[in-house]
Write an enzyme that holds these catalytic residues in place. Structure first.
Site, mmCIF file in Angstrom:
data_model
loop_
_atom_site.group_PDB
_atom_site.id
_atom_site.type_symbol
_atom_site.label_atom_id
_atom_site.label_comp_id
_atom_site.label_asym_id
_atom_site.label_seq_id
_atom_site.Cartn_x
_atom_site.Cartn_y
_atom_site.Cartn_z
ATOM 1 N N CYS A 262 0.817 -1.229 0.000
ATOM 2 C CA CYS A 262 0.000 0.000 0.000
ATOM 3 C C CYS A 262 0.844 1.269 0.000
ATOM 4 O O CYS A 262 0.360 2.330 -0.402
ATOM 5 C CB CYS A 262 -0.883 0.049 1.229
ATOM 6 S SG CYS A 262 -1.785 -1.443 1.612
HETATM 7 O O1 KQY Z 1 -4.020 -0.084 2.815
HETATM 8 C C1 KQY Z 1 -4.141 0.817 2.078
HETATM 9 N N1 KQY Z 1 -4.059 0.623 0.797
HETATM 10 C C2 KQY Z 1 -4.446 2.173 2.515
HETATM 11 C C3 KQY Z 1 -4.862 2.261 3.899
HETATM 12 C C4 KQY Z 1 -5.247 3.653 4.246
HETATM 13 C C5 KQY Z 1 -5.321 3.829 5.685
HETATM 14 C C6 KQY Z 1 -5.582 5.232 6.085
HETATM 15 N N2 KQY Z 1 -5.655 5.329 7.487
#
Ligand code: KQY
Length: 340
Positions: A329
């Site tokens: 992420c």
């Molecule tokens: O896991 C993700 N792709 C993004 C997570 C966003 C979390 C914001 N608190």
């Protein structure tokens, strides 16, 4: 990558998350060039904490999830590089999104494409990069929980969403899984649940515990994957990787996050969506999350078996997980353009 700093998502003013991000950047930089986008406020600090061979550029954002707000790079059949700039609404906008505002995140893809001098396709679809995986041979996997959630594209049917995926990513076959990982605050991103190891081969997060809410989710995904054919007409080879033991936010961790209205609160006892599938594939390497858990070593062994031609590097990822995601992420790969 983008640099974490917001104190309403990262505990203790993000100092621990910054160290974890720096470790991820350093691990990837062993294999390929890394660029990190940082706010003006944090530029000197990031420059100090990141290895000298990591490029640090000033780039505003609301948080640090470049997989989701960055461009999805595509190459044409002559190797020309372009980027898809999807709509971004912080994982659900005002109907369940994770923070407000998200105006700077929404510009990140465009700014990266400017920096990289890559042409931009502006797609009329709200989509985060972590909600799709492709095999490079015409197949895409995603989840119904995320892509069909009305808080992303309320006016679009499944067929219309598929149409945009085909048009912008040149895929032919879309494999729909059901739910993402239990309690994943993204609303079911596939990148925490399942990924391609190579065309025709996928890896699925798993638990043997029938009392764990993840059990039914992973079983359902396995059933769907087992009957699916990819764009080349192949049945998929499905591997599983056991999830870490449930990771719950501690009192101390929750207390370290500034509670601000409009941002998802961090509450002690809440379960985080920990998964070994959320790794980054680099040129010659795989950078995988570790959770200080008995399943870490077996997970590394599985990844080493599945990626015999890459060096698998584990990085402690608890502080990244506390922010709501993991290594996949916080990274976004960029293919080398043929003309470069
Ligand atoms: O896991 C993700 N792709 C993004 C997570 C966003 C979390 C914001 N608190």
């Amino acid at each position: 990558m983008l640099w974490p700093e917001r104190p309403d998502n990262w505990r203790l003013g993000a100092v621990l998350a910054q160290r974890a991000f720096a470790q991820v950047a350093a691990a990837i930089a062993r294999f390929e060039p890394v660029m990190v986008g940082v706010s003006a406020r944090q530029w000197l600090n990031a420059r100090r904490l990141l290895p000298p061979h990591v490029r640090v550029v000033e780039l505003s954002s609301n948080d640090a999830w470049v997989r989701d707000c960055g461009p999805t790079f595509v190459v044409d059949d002559r190797g020309g590089l372009r980027g898809v700039d999807w709509g971004f609404n912080a994982w659900g906008g005002l109907q369940g999104g994770l923070y407000f505002p998200w105006d700077q995140d929404a510009l990140v893809a465009r700014k990266i494409l400017e920096i990289e001098r890559a042409d931009r396709y502006a797609a009329p679809l709200v989509l985060e990069g972590g909600s799709i995986h492709v095999d490079g041979q015409g197949t895409l996997i995603t989840t119904e929980e995320c892509l069909l959630n009305p808080n992303r594209n309320p006016g679009l049917s499944r067929a219309e969403i598929e149409g945009y995926l085909r048009e912008y990513l040149n895929v032919e076959k879309i494999i729909w899984l059901g739910q993402g990982v239990y309690n994943d605050e993204t609303g079911g991103h596939v990148d925490n649940l399942c990924c391609f190891v190579q065309p025709g081969v996928v890896l699925l997060t798993w638990t043997d515990d029938p009392d764990d809410p993840q059990y039914a989710i992973s079983r359902d995904a396995l059933e769907r994957l087992s009957v699916a054919l990819d764009a080349q007409g192949r049945r998929l080879e499905v591997h599983t990787i056991h999830q870490p033991n449930p990771v719950l936010i501690t009192e101390e961790e929750a207390a370290g996050v500034d509670a601000i209205e409009g941002t998802l609160p961090r509450r002690a006892g809440d379960r985080l969506a920990a998964s070994y599938v959320n790794f980054y594939i680099a040129n010659g390497g795989v950078i995988a999350p570790l959770f200080d858990d008995p399943h870490d070593e077996p997970a590394l062994a599985t990844l080493r078996e599945l990626f015999p031609d890459r060096e698998v590097v584990g990085v402690p990822a608890h502080e990244i997980l506390l922010g709501g995601g993991n290594i996949h992420c916080i990274t976004q790969q960029q293919p080398l353009a043929a003309s470069v």
